[in-house]
Scaffold this active site. Structure first.
Site, PDB file in Angstrom:
ATOM      1  N   TRP A 181       0.861  -1.189   0.000  1.00  0.00           N
ATOM      2  CA  TRP A 181       0.000   0.000   0.000  1.00  0.00           C
ATOM      3  C   TRP A 181       0.901   1.243   0.000  1.00  0.00           C
ATOM      4  O   TRP A 181       1.826   1.328   0.818  1.00  0.00           O
ATOM      5  CB  TRP A 181      -0.900  -0.045   1.237  1.00  0.00           C
ATOM      6  CG  TRP A 181      -1.833   1.120   1.381  1.00  0.00           C
ATOM      7  CD1 TRP A 181      -2.652   1.646   0.428  1.00  0.00           C
ATOM      8  CD2 TRP A 181      -2.058   1.882   2.572  1.00  0.00           C
ATOM      9  NE1 TRP A 181      -3.383   2.687   0.951  1.00  0.00           N
ATOM     10  CE2 TRP A 181      -3.032   2.856   2.260  1.00  0.00           C
ATOM     11  CE3 TRP A 181      -1.549   1.840   3.873  1.00  0.00           C
ATOM     12  CZ2 TRP A 181      -3.498   3.778   3.193  1.00  0.00           C
ATOM     13  CZ3 TRP A 181      -2.005   2.751   4.809  1.00  0.00           C
ATOM     14  CH2 TRP A 181      -2.981   3.709   4.464  1.00  0.00           C
ATOM     15  N   ASP A 200      -0.847  -5.419   9.462  1.00  0.00           N
ATOM     16  CA  ASP A 200      -1.802  -4.421   9.014  1.00  0.00           C
ATOM     17  C   ASP A 200      -3.043  -5.167   8.553  1.00  0.00           C
ATOM     18  O   ASP A 200      -3.002  -5.906   7.575  1.00  0.00           O
ATOM     19  CB  ASP A 200      -1.201  -3.595   7.862  1.00  0.00           C
ATOM     20  CG  ASP A 200      -2.169  -2.529   7.368  1.00  0.00           C
ATOM     21  OD1 ASP A 200      -3.277  -2.412   7.922  1.00  0.00           O
ATOM     22  OD2 ASP A 200      -1.809  -1.810   6.413  1.00  0.00           O
ATOM     23  N   LYS A 254     -13.260  -0.733   5.732  1.00  0.00           N
ATOM     24  CA  LYS A 254     -13.825  -1.556   4.651  1.00  0.00           C
ATOM     25  C   LYS A 254     -14.845  -2.557   5.181  1.00  0.00           C
ATOM     26  O   LYS A 254     -15.923  -2.690   4.636  1.00  0.00           O
ATOM     27  CB  LYS A 254     -12.723  -2.332   3.932  1.00  0.00           C
ATOM     28  CG  LYS A 254     -11.387  -1.639   3.866  1.00  0.00           C
ATOM     29  CD  LYS A 254     -11.333  -0.633   2.758  1.00  0.00           C
ATOM     30  CE  LYS A 254     -10.072   0.189   2.903  1.00  0.00           C
ATOM     31  NZ  LYS A 254      -9.527   0.659   1.678  1.00  0.00           N
TER      32      LYS A 254
END
Ligand code: KET
Length: 449
Positions: free
Chosen positions: A178, A259, A295
């Protein structure tokens, strides 16, 4: 280095550089009479910020900025990882609406500041969601969890804590990862290195490269791991590979920093997606975890997430928490209350929790069906290349293999917006827009090399 030693020298460096800039400014002023003695006053047009150059847009969020400016009726935003319905609309989960109604109707709720560490109930439930209900580390009070500003804030707070208190300042991040990771960690004071992760030739995991790079990492280094649904590649290790990674990391004393931005989006099941993290917790070792509800609960703009640090003893965990508070307080004082209250309301109520898992599974399933539809649409068009990775990859994204020239072609000619590395957010796609995307990919592959 001893952090107590570090601060006086760095703060004196800072003072010297401020002084140097100040002196340079004074000298310039004295040479140039047209500059006001009070440059911030409105009496002239010379801004004290006139030297500021325009910064670049963010590689991911900037895609939305460009999309918003496009007047085309067929435009399609597949940049940011944000879920859309079949109608192309953002989705507020039903269970979130229900939780919000409960909160609004509860007259005992107030808007007082939360503690620095956030909503205690939210923290407990978040740790349980990832580590499991029967996790010994939780039962032994070896886990400290603090509410943070979504996944990004959790990563940042964790990284600042490590930069201050951990023996190693090097963090290894996967290549690719990311785009915000290197910036978050560098600004927190860590030094960023990469480990091999993705093999463009196989469009799969470069497991051998990963093992080699972690084997040659300096002992004690921090290693950022995507808990599931790796972004941007959609490629995850198998459980067997995870077990090998765990053994290797523990044997070298490497510190895992997980993460988790997509729990539930990989398999559609929250527990299955937590498995890699649980494997590391089960061995009794220490680790960090950044969790996001952006999300999986669709709470993007509520900025709700958590940082957990699993320690060896309850005493250490309590001391670690006291230091996390010292990181957080000068950064943003304490976190916002609304998102944490929504998450806690859902996680603590069996019915709401079950309803959430059903809605989450429906989102994951819709993404999987988009993978199938896009794959079939390309096959039907006879688009050159093997597109089976579209159905094999996991999570919100497909890492298409399209190059940046092909991406700009698709944006210019088809008004399709995506990140320049060829990542598309499958969650932004619908049955209606698949043909348009397939046409664009087909043309890009045929016309642009
Ligand atoms: N980690 C990963 C791997 C990740 O993809 C994101 C967000 C985050 C953390 C942070 O999310 P937060 O909203 O702070 O909880 N990724 C999407 C959005 C973004 O770039 O901000 C994306 O990649 O599109």
């Amino acid at each position: 280095m001893n952090p107590e030693m570090a601060s006086p020298s760095s703060s004196s460096d800072r003072r010297i550089s401020v002084l140097a800039r100040h002196l340079a400014g004074v000298e310039m002023d004295s040479k140039n009479d047209s500059i006001s003695a009070f440059p911030t006053s409105g009496s002239d047009n010379n801004s004290v910020f006139s030297h500021v150059v325009r910064g670049p847009e963010d590689p991911i969020l900037g895609v939305t900025v460009a999309y918003n400016k496009d007047p085309s009726p067929v435009k399609l935003n597949l940049g940011v990882g944000a879920y859309r319905t079949e109608e192309g609309k953002p989705l507020v989960l039903n269970v979130v609406r229900k939780a919000e109604l409960l909160l609004v109707n509860d007259r005992s709720r107030v808007k007082e500041y939360l503690p620095i560490t956030g909503l205690a109930e939210f923290n407990k439930l978040s740790a349980k969601l990832m580590f499991g209900a029967n996790c010994p580390a939780i039962q032994e009070n070896r886990v400290t969890t603090v509410q943070c500003l979504s996944g990004t804030g959790s990563l940042r707070v964790g990284a600042e804590f490590l930069a201050k208190h951990y023996l190693q300042r090097t963090i290894y991040i996967p290549q690719p990862t990311w785009g915000n990771h290197p910036k978050i960690f560098t600004l927190a004071g860590l030094s960023v290195k990469t480990y091999r992760y993705y093999d463009p030739a196989t469009r799969g995991l470069n497991f051998q490269g990963l093992v080699e790079d972690l084997s040659s990492a300096s002992s004690g280094a921090i290693v950022l791991l995507h808990a599931c649904a790796h972004n941007p590649t959609g490629v995850d290790p198998t459980f067997q590979q995870w077990e090998q990674i765990r053994k290797l990391m523990r044997s070298k004393g490497l510190m895992p920093f997980f993460d988790s931005a997509y729990q539930g989006f990989a398999s559609g099941n929250l527990d299955a997606d937590a498995q890699p993290v649980r494997m590391f917790v089960a061995d009794g070792g220490e680790l960090l975890l950044a969790q996001s509800y952006a999300k999986n609960m669709g709470l993007y703009g509520e900025r709700i997430g958590a940082l957990s640090i699993v320690c060896k003893t309850a005493d250490v965990a309590a001391r670690v928490e006291s230091q996390l508070k010292l990181v957080i307080r000068p950064m943003y004082s304490n976190p916002p209350i609304h998102g944490a209250s929504i998450v806690a309301a859902i996680l603590k109520n069996r019915d709401l929790y079950n309803e959430w898992t059903i809605e989450l599974k429906a989102m994951a399933d819709r993404i999987i069906s988009m993978r199938q539809k896009l794959f079939e649409a390309l096959r039907a068009r006879g688009t050159p290349g093997d597109w089976s990775h579209i159905v094999k990859q996991i999570g919100m994204f497909t890492f298409t293999g399209l190059n940046s020239k092909q991406v700009s072609f698709m944006t210019k000619e088809y008004h399709i917006y995506m990140t320049s590395d060829g990542r598309i957010s499958m969650a932004g796609l619908s049955s209606k827009t698949v043909p348009h995307l397939a046409d664009a990919i087909h043309a890009a592959v045929k016309q642009v090399v």
